[in-house]
Design a protein around this motif. Structure first.
Motif, mmCIF file in Angstrom:
data_model
loop_
_atom_site.group_PDB
_atom_site.id
_atom_site.type_symbol
_atom_site.label_atom_id
_atom_site.label_comp_id
_atom_site.label_asym_id
_atom_site.label_seq_id
_atom_site.Cartn_x
_atom_site.Cartn_y
_atom_site.Cartn_z
ATOM 1 N N VAL A 168 2.382 -3.323 16.326
ATOM 2 C CA VAL A 168 0.892 -2.719 16.316
ATOM 3 C C VAL A 168 0.111 -3.271 15.337
ATOM 4 C CG1 VAL A 168 -1.669 -1.313 16.417
ATOM 5 C CG2 VAL A 168 0.514 -0.678 17.848
ATOM 6 N N LEU A 169 -0.667 -4.150 15.520
ATOM 7 C CA LEU A 169 -1.387 -4.439 14.607
ATOM 8 C C LEU A 169 -3.096 -4.449 14.350
ATOM 9 C CD1 LEU A 169 -1.371 -7.458 12.393
ATOM 10 C CD2 LEU A 169 -2.212 -8.660 14.186
ATOM 11 N N LEU A 170 -2.913 -3.952 12.679
ATOM 12 C CA LEU A 170 -4.572 -3.625 12.475
ATOM 13 C C LEU A 170 -4.900 -5.105 11.560
ATOM 14 C CD1 LEU A 170 -2.742 -0.857 13.441
ATOM 15 C CD2 LEU A 170 -4.776 0.054 12.151
ATOM 16 N N VAL A 171 -6.106 -5.285 12.028
ATOM 17 C CA VAL A 171 -6.607 -6.441 11.539
ATOM 18 C C VAL A 171 -8.193 -5.531 10.035
ATOM 19 C CG1 VAL A 171 -7.959 -8.442 11.570
ATOM 20 C CG2 VAL A 171 -6.644 -7.823 13.229
ATOM 21 N N LEU A 209 -3.302 -6.507 8.379
ATOM 22 C CA LEU A 209 -3.525 -7.542 7.646
ATOM 23 C C LEU A 209 -4.880 -7.828 7.644
ATOM 24 C CD1 LEU A 209 -2.913 -11.109 8.033
ATOM 25 C CD2 LEU A 209 -3.889 -10.430 10.261
ATOM 26 N N HIS A 210 -4.959 -8.973 6.330
ATOM 27 C CA HIS A 210 -6.370 -8.789 5.563
ATOM 28 C C HIS A 210 -5.795 -10.314 5.795
ATOM 29 C CE1 HIS A 210 -10.132 -8.918 3.768
ATOM 30 N NE2 HIS A 210 -8.980 -9.465 3.080
ATOM 31 N N VAL A 211 -7.245 -10.993 6.252
ATOM 32 C CA VAL A 211 -6.934 -12.671 5.758
ATOM 33 C C VAL A 211 -7.692 -12.920 5.167
ATOM 34 C CG1 VAL A 211 -7.012 -14.590 7.406
ATOM 35 C CG2 VAL A 211 -6.347 -12.974 8.173
ATOM 36 N N MET A 212 -7.624 -13.919 4.430
ATOM 37 C CA MET A 212 -8.499 -14.627 3.274
ATOM 38 C C MET A 212 -9.028 -15.850 3.369
ATOM 39 S SD MET A 212 -6.613 -12.529 -0.386
ATOM 40 C CE MET A 212 -4.957 -13.403 0.477
ATOM 41 N N GLN A 250 4.130 -1.878 7.265
ATOM 42 C CA GLN A 250 4.089 -3.264 6.222
ATOM 43 C C GLN A 250 2.277 -3.895 6.436
ATOM 44 O OE1 GLN A 250 7.122 -5.476 6.219
ATOM 45 N NE2 GLN A 250 8.404 -4.538 8.554
ATOM 46 N N THR A 251 2.929 -4.242 4.936
ATOM 47 C CA THR A 251 1.633 -4.792 4.625
ATOM 48 C C THR A 251 1.468 -6.872 4.806
ATOM 49 O OG1 THR A 251 1.729 -4.964 2.468
ATOM 50 C CG2 THR A 251 0.461 -3.387 3.792
ATOM 51 N N LEU A 252 0.191 -7.659 4.973
ATOM 52 C CA LEU A 252 0.325 -8.720 5.158
ATOM 53 C C LEU A 252 -1.371 -9.373 4.812
ATOM 54 C CD1 LEU A 252 1.532 -9.392 9.141
ATOM 55 C CD2 LEU A 252 2.893 -9.046 7.045
ATOM 56 N N LEU A 253 -0.873 -10.400 3.603
ATOM 57 C CA LEU A 253 -1.945 -10.504 2.611
ATOM 58 C C LEU A 253 -1.725 -12.277 3.215
ATOM 59 C CD1 LEU A 253 -2.558 -8.974 -0.551
ATOM 60 C CD2 LEU A 253 -4.922 -8.668 1.119
ATOM 61 N N HIS A 254 -2.896 -12.605 3.830
ATOM 62 C CA HIS A 254 -3.123 -14.333 4.080
ATOM 63 C C HIS A 254 -4.170 -14.789 3.581
ATOM 64 C CE1 HIS A 254 -0.220 -13.496 7.519
ATOM 65 N NE2 HIS A 254 0.525 -13.347 6.451
ATOM 66 N N ARG A 277 -6.900 -5.876 -5.968
ATOM 67 C CA ARG A 277 -8.543 -4.565 -5.476
ATOM 68 C C ARG A 277 -7.978 -4.628 -3.292
ATOM 69 N NH1 ARG A 277 -12.232 -6.082 -6.666
ATOM 70 N NH2 ARG A 277 -13.386 -7.289 -4.900
ATOM 71 N N VAL A 278 -7.499 -5.521 -2.785
ATOM 72 C CA VAL A 278 -7.227 -5.831 -1.644
ATOM 73 C C VAL A 278 -6.218 -5.221 -1.136
ATOM 74 C CG1 VAL A 278 -7.130 -6.886 0.488
ATOM 75 C CG2 VAL A 278 -9.226 -7.564 -1.255
ATOM 76 N N LYS A 279 -4.791 -5.640 -2.192
ATOM 77 C CA LYS A 279 -3.488 -5.462 -2.190
ATOM 78 C C LYS A 279 -3.646 -4.484 -2.592
ATOM 79 C CE LYS A 279 0.639 -6.324 -3.969
ATOM 80 N NZ LYS A 279 1.945 -7.492 -4.403
ATOM 81 N N HIS A 280 -4.154 -3.845 -3.343
ATOM 82 C CA HIS A 280 -3.938 -2.094 -3.780
ATOM 83 C C HIS A 280 -4.662 -1.079 -2.288
ATOM 84 C CE1 HIS A 280 -4.099 1.687 -5.794
ATOM 85 N NE2 HIS A 280 -5.310 1.672 -6.152
ATOM 86 N N ARG A 281 -5.909 -1.871 -1.924
ATOM 87 C CA ARG A 281 -6.490 -0.725 -0.322
ATOM 88 C C ARG A 281 -5.791 -0.715 0.266
ATOM 89 N NH1 ARG A 281 -12.389 -2.057 0.653
ATOM 90 N NH2 ARG A 281 -12.295 -0.045 2.049
ATOM 91 N N LEU A 282 -4.724 -1.948 0.505
ATOM 92 C CA LEU A 282 -4.443 -1.950 1.643
ATOM 93 C C LEU A 282 -2.826 -0.817 1.833
ATOM 94 C CD1 LEU A 282 -3.555 -5.502 2.903
ATOM 95 C CD2 LEU A 282 -4.822 -3.977 4.199
ATOM 96 N N GLU A 283 -2.617 -0.820 0.423
ATOM 97 C CA GLU A 283 -1.182 -0.106 0.185
ATOM 98 C C GLU A 283 -1.597 1.258 0.551
ATOM 99 O OE1 GLU A 283 1.960 -0.361 0.215
ATOM 100 O OE2 GLU A 283 1.811 -2.446 0.493
ATOM 101 N N ASP A 284 -3.173 1.612 0.109
ATOM 102 C CA ASP A 284 -3.144 3.211 -0.032
ATOM 103 C C ASP A 284 -3.141 3.199 1.353
ATOM 104 O OD1 ASP A 284 -3.831 2.934 -2.630
ATOM 105 O OD2 ASP A 284 -6.049 2.600 -2.407
ATOM 106 N N TYR A 285 -3.794 2.688 2.476
ATOM 107 C CA TYR A 285 -4.187 2.677 4.307
ATOM 108 C C TYR A 285 -2.985 2.645 4.312
ATOM 109 C CZ TYR A 285 -8.814 1.985 4.725
ATOM 110 O OH TYR A 285 -10.649 2.054 5.194
ATOM 111 N N ALA A 286 -1.531 2.177 4.083
ATOM 112 C CA ALA A 286 -0.149 1.953 4.119
ATOM 113 C C ALA A 286 0.534 3.441 4.318
ATOM 114 C CB ALA A 286 0.537 0.320 3.921
#
Length: 278
Positions: A5-8, A36-39, A75-79, A54-63
């Protein structure tokens, strides 16, 4: 049912509800979850920049929240990508994703078509089932009561396989058929045919242990009736097919599905046509 499953993650007020959708639909702790967070902006994608950190930290909190809910593979993805919708599809293909969850920005039709609704473009392009969290409706169980509009075409009934596979989690299915005819004519024959077919669908669901009922309504715009019934019946989500139209073509030749996607206030589960490439 779904393995990957991918959460955008747009990191908006819809994000927490995206996690609720994950928990209620993909309850198997063995499900692989990708965030996944796309910049779109190069400055945002600078690993040394404040935004990126900041975004990386928030993604890790959700993970971590998802891991604490019992999921083993998160797993987290920053693109960095100029086109979010294209990157979502590339990620789906690259990771063999079979389900996508997104949060809508709730833009209106013209704004979505001409000012870049990433969700609007993504649901046209992504070729796996995609759930879009919309509106202010807060729901912990996205399968509590689902609405399935149908004109009895194959495309409008692609959701049946998903419902059968999730039968232990589905509370109730409401089928709705809209007789869309602005003319003042006798619709008794149309109604009788529709009722026979809806009764078959209801029986099929009940054979799988799913409570089901149906409604037949007459209206000038099927999309309006579908959205109205979803509100009145307090549905947790609406199943619908893909639009298959570009923004401009969609403006000139409005489809019922596209209108539902743009105007519904409940979550949408968009099912691609399995034979769309044939």
């Amino acid at each position: 049912m779904f393995n990957k499953v991918l959460l955008v993650m747009s990191l908006t007020d819809k994000t927490d509800r995206m996690l609720d959708a994950l928990y209620s639909i993909c309850s198997n702790p063995a499900t692989e979850v990708w965030l996944l967070h796309v910049m779109e902006d190069a400055a945002q994608a600078d690993p040394d920049g404040a935004y990126y950190k900041r975004v990386k930290h928030r993604l890790e909190d959700y993970a971590n929240a998802i891991r604490n809910a019992g999921y083993d593979h998160v797993q987290t993805l920053l693109h960095r990508h100029l086109h979010v919708a294209n990157d979502v599809q590339d990620t789906v293909d690259g990771l063999d994703i079979d389900f996508v969850i997104m949060g809508s920005h709730d833009r209106g039709f013209l704004e979505g078509a001409f000012r870049g609704s990433n969700v609007f473009h993504a649901v046209r392009n992504v070729d796996v089932p995609t759930l879009v969290v919309k509106g202010d409706y807060d729901c912990k169980d996205f399968l509590r009561r689902v609405l399935l509009p149908t004109d009895f075409s194959r495309a409008s009934l692609n959701a049946l396989k998903i419902l059968r596979n999730l039968r232990e989690q589905v509370g109730e299915v409401i089928f709705v058929h809209v007789i869309e005819d602005p003319r003042d004519r006798d619709i008794r024959e149309d109604r009788e045919v529709a009722e026979d077919m809806l009764e078959e669908l209801r029986t099929e669901m009940q054979d799988f242990g799913i409570r089901a009922r149906y409604e037949i309504v007459r209206g000038h715009a099927a999309s309006h009736e579908v959205c109205r019934i979803a509100e009145e019946e307090d549905c947790s989500l609406i199943f619908t097919g893909e639009t298959g139209l570009s923004p401009v073509r969609g403006m000139l030749r409005r489809s019922t599905v596209q209108d539902i996607v743009l105007h519904a206030t409940r979550a949408l589960w968009i099912i691609p046509d399995e034979d769309s490439d044939d």
